[in-house]
Every structure is written in structure tokens, then in C-alpha cells.
Design a protein around this motif. Structure first.
Motif, short mmCIF file in Angstrom:
data_model
loop_
_atom_site.label_atom_id
_atom_site.label_comp_id
_atom_site.label_asym_id
_atom_site.label_seq_id
_atom_site.Cartn_x
_atom_site.Cartn_y
_atom_site.Cartn_z
N ARG A 174 -8.21 -72.45 9.80
CA ARG A 174 -8.01 -72.73 11.22
C ARG A 174 -7.61 -71.49 12.01
N ARG A 175 -7.92 -70.33 11.50
CA ARG A 175 -7.73 -69.13 12.32
C ARG A 175 -8.77 -69.09 13.44
N PHE A 197 -12.72 -72.28 15.42
CA PHE A 197 -12.13 -71.89 14.14
C PHE A 197 -13.13 -71.11 13.29
N LYS A 198 -12.63 -70.11 12.59
CA LYS A 198 -13.48 -69.33 11.70
C LYS A 198 -14.11 -70.17 10.61
N GLY A 199 -13.42 -71.21 10.18
CA GLY A 199 -13.87 -71.96 9.02
C GLY A 199 -14.81 -73.11 9.30
N ALA A 637 -2.08 -73.70 6.37
CA ALA A 637 -3.10 -72.75 6.80
C ALA A 637 -2.58 -71.90 7.94
N PRO A 638 -3.18 -70.73 8.16
CA PRO A 638 -2.70 -69.84 9.22
C PRO A 638 -2.63 -70.55 10.57
N ARG A 639 -1.61 -70.29 11.33
CA ARG A 639 -1.45 -70.95 12.61
C ARG A 639 -2.40 -70.38 13.64
N ILE A 640 -2.45 -71.07 14.76
CA ILE A 640 -3.44 -70.78 15.79
C ILE A 640 -3.23 -69.42 16.44
#
Length: 643
Positions: A174-175, A197-199, A637-640
Motif C-alpha cells: 500500500r505504498r 498503490f504500487k501493489g 504494511a508501509p503506511r500511506i
């Protein structure tokens, strides 16, 4: 209309967590409140939320073929399913329901990946064939229905109708994608196939993806495109007659339902034409729904009433206050990623009104793109005539200099607002059109973004979205080129996204007769002179509708579905805008140049400039950031605020 969700192990047959799948399905309850079900087998999980429209008693999903080896979850409508049933029965298939969904599994068995070319409708579906160990997903030709997906590092594929479905999975990256941010601030939406999101990705319109377990995952396949041949020798009289018949067929197909049905009626040409056509096909009065505004500058209700009176519809009207700005956080939760079309507010309200009366509503969306209705099209053609009179090597330095030197004058009469025109004349056709539709233009985005964030962009510019589609357009006609670009970008990323989320928020199905792909294909064969004639947009459409609609509806200036942002941001939302734009949420991302944010707020609120569209775009990004933190799994997961 429905919501779909699922998990697929592309490498093996791992079992999936039922609680996770339940969360993924439940988060889109609004898309289908009538029924919901889950299905599991080793390496596969399907979820479905159902809004019952056709075959209410036996159309539950997932739906299977005769021996249970093929299963499908489906969002949308296959309008020609009644034509396909006897064809498939002749091939030996046995139908157990009266649902359009069952056509999909049998069409797959008979025609494989090419089954999508036989469907006429709006759809997003995912199909599992156990015998072939194959997962197949597809999206309709014009992107009316959405489909998001992600492929995780462990080989799990996750999919869902909305991005919030994917956000339930702890493995989703969710970066923020910096390129998506660039696209958003240029266009007001994140263009397909990217998501914020990158993913995660969006399956693009007219794409399918076929994954065989244990094999490399291929790139999506494009199964359809529209070609602007412009070579149809039809006369005006012949074209108006054929258009009327094609519209009747498209509307007739979309009136098939077992639940209350109606239409949006804004008072514009497109929705009025749909209602007039429905009235000619229905023995009962058509249900019509309109939004009125208490500000006369934005109110079209009198024109909607003209059409309602002429066709004696059951007309429902609600008045929206001009200070109806309480939906900002609601919209952020609906769209899951930044989305900056402020007409989402009245769209939400008209869907809310319509759902009180009907379950299915027909709309006039898609008419401007195919018929040539946008004012910006006429402006672009005028600029193209000027561009063609002078070589680009001369235009670029001359008009580029004038564009830099001439002051921006939003406050002045239009004739004196030459800066944008000079800038457009210095560019090539695609650059000029991109410049004209950008919310924050190139120089503004350079000022908006921090030095570090510009470095992360690596030189990427959102114009590449337009370039990519222009390269596929197969036309050098000035109007056809930008129509093609809009069909691939604005119609999908803005219009269809807006209507899908707003309607599904109220469990309302919206159908778009003017986006029928056969109608779009035929219109693309017509010369551009039948679409824009002089300064008259939608020329052919208006001529065809003259016997059916009042001239006051056909030939009045286009108003659009807009809200008074400029006044809001200097009045009742003044402090909220300042707090949001200059607050900690945006500052924490590292994306923005705070000095330029300060300039946008101060210049607008002092009255020196009208930055309302830019500020709305920033405001909705900030609302997205706050909402994102409250939606999703228990992931670490990495935060926004990390890109």
C-alpha cells in the motif's frame, strides 16, 4: 449489479483464510445487499455480493456449469444473453437458470477466451475452470464496470470490484505510486491500469487476463478497440434515421429488468434523448429523477421538467442546497483513491434520490465523447486550424514566448484570456489537448511537488497516458484523435468511475445506452463534420432528436453538473480548506512544496486568482490520505505517507 472478490494461488493449492475472504466480501456489501456467498476449493476462494436484477429467484453466484467444473463471479449485465442462450443450447449446453450470468460459463466452454467478443454489455467477471486449472478475468469494452487486482510476492492473486476489497489483504503493498500521484494532479483521477498503490492494478477496458496455474503470468490481452475510420458515406438524413433506430435498440436492451426501472433526467440533450426513447418503448409512464439546485446558475430543473411534461413521466425532483459540501469524507471512502471531479457530489445525490424509486436507472453518460459534445472539442478544433497554418518549428518559439509573457487573467472577459491559447498553439496536438484538460498544468505541478518527490518521478509526466493512447488511435483527424483519447481516459477514469461508485453506494444499477459498443463503433465510422458543424456540437444527435425534444433543450448552452467551489472556498469552507491544505497530513507525505500550497490558498481566498479546481484536487487527496488509514487489514504494511 454486484460486487466480486477473490483469491487465487497461481502456483499451488494453498487453502485461504475464510475470515479474510469474509472481510473482503463484506467491505463491498453496498454493491449487493440482497445476497452474499463464499466459495472455497484448494487454492481458490470466490466472494460475491448480489443486487438482484434479472432471474431474482435462481441467479445466485458463484454460478457453475453443468458438472461444477467452471465457476464464475460476475458484476454487470450481458444485454444480449437472450440471443446467446439458443445458440449455446444448440451446442449442447443445458441452462438451469434464466440469468445472464449462466451465459458466461457456457460461452467460456464453447469459445474460450474469445467468449468476451460475443458479449454485449457492461461487465467485470472472474471465471475458474478446474479442468484446465485456469483463471480468466475480463472487463467490458468501455470500462463501465471496474476490476482491481494484485499479484503478491507469494503468488497469490487477489481481485475485487473496488480497491477497498484488496486493502483487506495484509500482503498488499500500500505504498503510494509516485507516477499515480502525477497522473492524479494532472487529470483528477489515476488513469488505468495504475492505481494509487504500487501493489495494485486496474484491468483496463476491453482487456482480459488468462492465468494457468503453475505457469508464468502473462500480460493482459486487449480483445477490442474502436477505430475511427470516418469513411461512412451516409447522408445526414440517412444518419439521423439510423441513429434513432440504433438508440432505440440500445435503450430497449437496457430496459430488461425484473425490478423497478427509471432514468436520470438532467435536462441536457443526452439524458433527455434516453428518456424520450424509453417513453416510446414503454406502455407505462417512465420514472425519471432529477436534482435541482437552489442556486439558479447551476439549476437545469426547468428543462428536465419540459421533457418530463412532454412524455408524462413519473417525475421525482429533489433540491440540493448550494452549500451541500458535507460529502467530502464520504466521497473519499467511496472512491478508495484520490478522485477530484466535484460533480461527484450531485451525482451521489441523484443516485440517492433514484434509489428511493427504482433499482435500475438509465443515464445519458457517454454522449459527449461519441457525439462531440464537449466545448473543449470545439476549442481544440479552432486551435488546430491555427496550428496547421504555421509549422511547429515556428509556432513553438513564437507562441511559447507569448504564453510565458502574457499575464493569466481568469478575471477578465474571455477575449482577453489569451495566455492559455498562446500556450496551446506552441504545442503539438496531443500536448495541447493534455494541457487544456489538465487540472494543474505542467508548471503548476512542478511548483506543487517537492524537490525530492520530483526526483522520485524520474522525469515522468502524465502526458504519457495520452501519448500511449494516441499511438494506438490510427487516425490523424483532429476531432477523432481527442475523442479516442477521451474514450480511453476521461470516460473511464472520471465518468464511469464516478457513476459506478456513486450508484453502488446506494445499491443502484446504472445502465448507459450511449455507451453501447455497437453504437460507438458505428458513430466512429461517421465523418467528424456530422458531429461538430461550425460551433454546434452533437450536430447529428441534435438533428436526430429534433422530432422528439424541445429546441430549448437541444440548442441551449451546456451547463454541466457543477458545484460552486470558488465560493465555498472563500466562504463556508474557508477554514477547512486552509487547515487541510496546510495541515500535518499533507506535510507528512513529503510530496508537496508547502510554499506553493500556501500560495494556492492565499491567492484564492484573497480573490486574486481562482484556484478552486486545484484546491479541490488537493483537498480530496488529503481526504483520501485520512480515509486510507481507517480502511484495510490489520497489516503492518508501509503506511500511506511513504512513497
Amino acid at each position: 449489479m454486484c460486487g466480486i472478490a477473490g483469491l487465487f494461488d497461481t502456483r499451488g493449492r494453498r487453502d485461504f483464510d475464510r475470515a479474510l475472504m469474509q472481510r473482503m466480501n463484506d467491505i463491498q456489501y453496498h454493491r449487493g445487499p440482497d445476497e452474499g456467498d463464499l466459495y472455497f476449493e484448494p487454492g481458490l476462494a470466490f466472494g460475491h455480493r448480489r443486487l438482484s436484477i434479472i432471474d431474482i429467484s435462481t441467479g445466485q453466484q458463484p454460478l457453475f456449469n453443468e458438472d461444477g467444473s467452471v465457476a464464475v463471479v460476475f458484476n454487470g449485465e450481458i444485454y444480449n444473453f437472450q440471443e446467446l442462450v439458443p445458440e449455446l443450447e444448440a451446442l449442447g449446453h443445458v441452462f438451469h437458470t434464466r440469468s445472464d450470468t449462466e451465459v458466461i460459463v457456457h460461452a467460456w466452454e464453447s469459445w474460450g477466451e474469445d467468449c468476451v467478443t460475443r458479449f454485449r454489455g457492461m461487465f467485470a467477471f472472474v471465471l475458474w475452470d478446474r479442468n484446465q486449472q485456469t483463471l480468466f478475468m475480463a472487463r467490458d469494452r468501455l470500462g463501465v464496470k471496474p476490476l482491481h487486482y494484485a499479484i503478491l510476492d507469494d503468488g497469490t492473486l487477489i481481485f475485487g470490484s473496488e480497491l477497498k476489497v484488496l486493502m483487506q489483504h495484509p500482503g498488499l503493498d500500500r505504498r503510494i505510486d509516485p507516477l499515480a500521484v502525477e497522473e492524479y494532479f494532472a487529470l483528477g483521477y489515476v488513469a488505468e491500469p495504475r492505481t494509487i498503490f504500487k501493489g495494485a492494478r486496474k484491468l483496463q477496458p476491453a482487456e482480459s487476463l488468462c492465468i494457468r496455474r503453475g505457469q508464468a503470468i502473462p500480460a493482459p490481452r486487449c480483445y477490442w478497440d474502436v477505430r475511427f475510420s470516418l469513411d461512412n458515406p451516409v447522408s445526414l438524413a440517412e444518419a439521423t434515421g439510423e441513429l434513432t433506430e440504433r438508440l432505440r435498440e440500445s435503450v430497449r436492451l437496457r430496459m430488461i429488468a425484473e425490478v423497478p426501472l427509471g432514468a436520470f433526467l438532467s435536462g441536457g440533450v443526452d439524458s433527455s434523448a434516453v428518456v424520450a426513447t424509453m417513453a416510446g418503448l414503454s406502455e407505462e409512464p417512465v420514472n425519471t429523477c432529477s436534482i435541482a439546485f437552489d442556486d439558479p446558475k447551476f439549476n437545469e430543473s426547468e428543462f428536465a421538467q419540459m421533457v418530463a411534461d412532454r412524455y408524462r413521466t413519473r417525475h421525482f425532483v429533489e433540491t440540493v442546497k448550494s452549500d451541500d459540501f458535507d460529502l467530502i469524507d464520504t466521497l473519499a471512502a467511496l472512491y478508495d483513491e484520490p478522485y477530484a471531479d466535484s460533480s461527484a457530489i450531485p451525482t451521489y445525490r441523484v443516485c440517492q434520490l433514484a434509489r428511493k424509486q427504482v433499482t435500475v436507472a438509465l443515464s445519458g453518460d457517454g454522449g459527449d465523447e461519441s457525439f462531440g459534445g464537449y466545448r473543449r472539442y470545439r476549442m481544440h478544433l479552432m486551435e488546430e486550424r491555427m496550428r496547421s497554418a504555421m509549422p511547429h518549428g515556428v509556432r513553438r518559439p513564437v507562441f511559447g514566448l507569448l504564453g510565458r509573457l502574457y499575464p493569466k487573467a481568469d478575471w477578465a472577459p474571455r477575449v482577453f484570456r489569451a495566455k492559455t491559447t498562446f500556450q496551446a498553439l506552441a504545442r503539438d496536438s496531443v500536448q495541447a489537448y493534455f494541457h487544456s484538460v489538465s487540472i494543474l498544468r505542467d508548471e503548476m505541478r512542478r511548483s506543487l511537488f517537492s524537490t525530492d518527490f520530483r526526483r522520485q518521478l524520474g522525469g515522468y509526466n502524465a502526458i504519457e497516458v495520452f501519448r500511449r493512447h494516441a499511438d494506438q488511435a490510427q487516425t490523424d483527424d483532429a476531432l477523432a484523435l481527442i475523442q479516442y483519447i477521451d474514450l480511453k481516459t476521461y470516460l473511464v477514469g472520471d465518468i464511469n468511475t464516478k457513476v459506478d461508485r456513486a450508484s453502488m453506494a446506494h445499491s443502484l444499477e446504472v445502465r448507459e445506452p450511449l455507451m453501447d459498443h455497437k453504437l460507438v463503433e458505428w458513430l466512429a465510422t461517421l465523418p467528424s463534420g456530422l458531429k461538430i458543424k461550425g460551433q454546434e456540437g452533437k450536430y447529428l444527435f441534435k438533428k436526430a432528436m429534433e422530432p422528439l425534444l424541445p429546441n430549448d433543450v437541444l440548442y441551449r448552452p451546456k451547463m454541466g453538473f457543477s458545484v460552486p467551489l470558488a465560493r465555498w472556498f472563500r466562504g463556508p469552507l474557508k477554514q477547512r480548506v486552509r487547515d487541510a491544505v496546510l495541515g500535518d497530513t499533507l506535510a507528512a507525505t513529503g510530496i508537496f512544496n508547502r510554499n506553493y500550497l500556501q500560495h494556492l490558498v492565499d491567492a484564492h481566498q484573497s480573490g486574486a486568482r481562482d484556484y478552486s479546481a486545484s484546491l479541490w484536487t488537493v483537498l480530496m487527496f488529503e481526504a483520501f490520505l485520512r480515509n486510507e488509514g481507517s480502511v484495510g487489514s490489520d497489516s503492518t504494511a508501509p503506511r500511506i505517507n511513504r512513497v
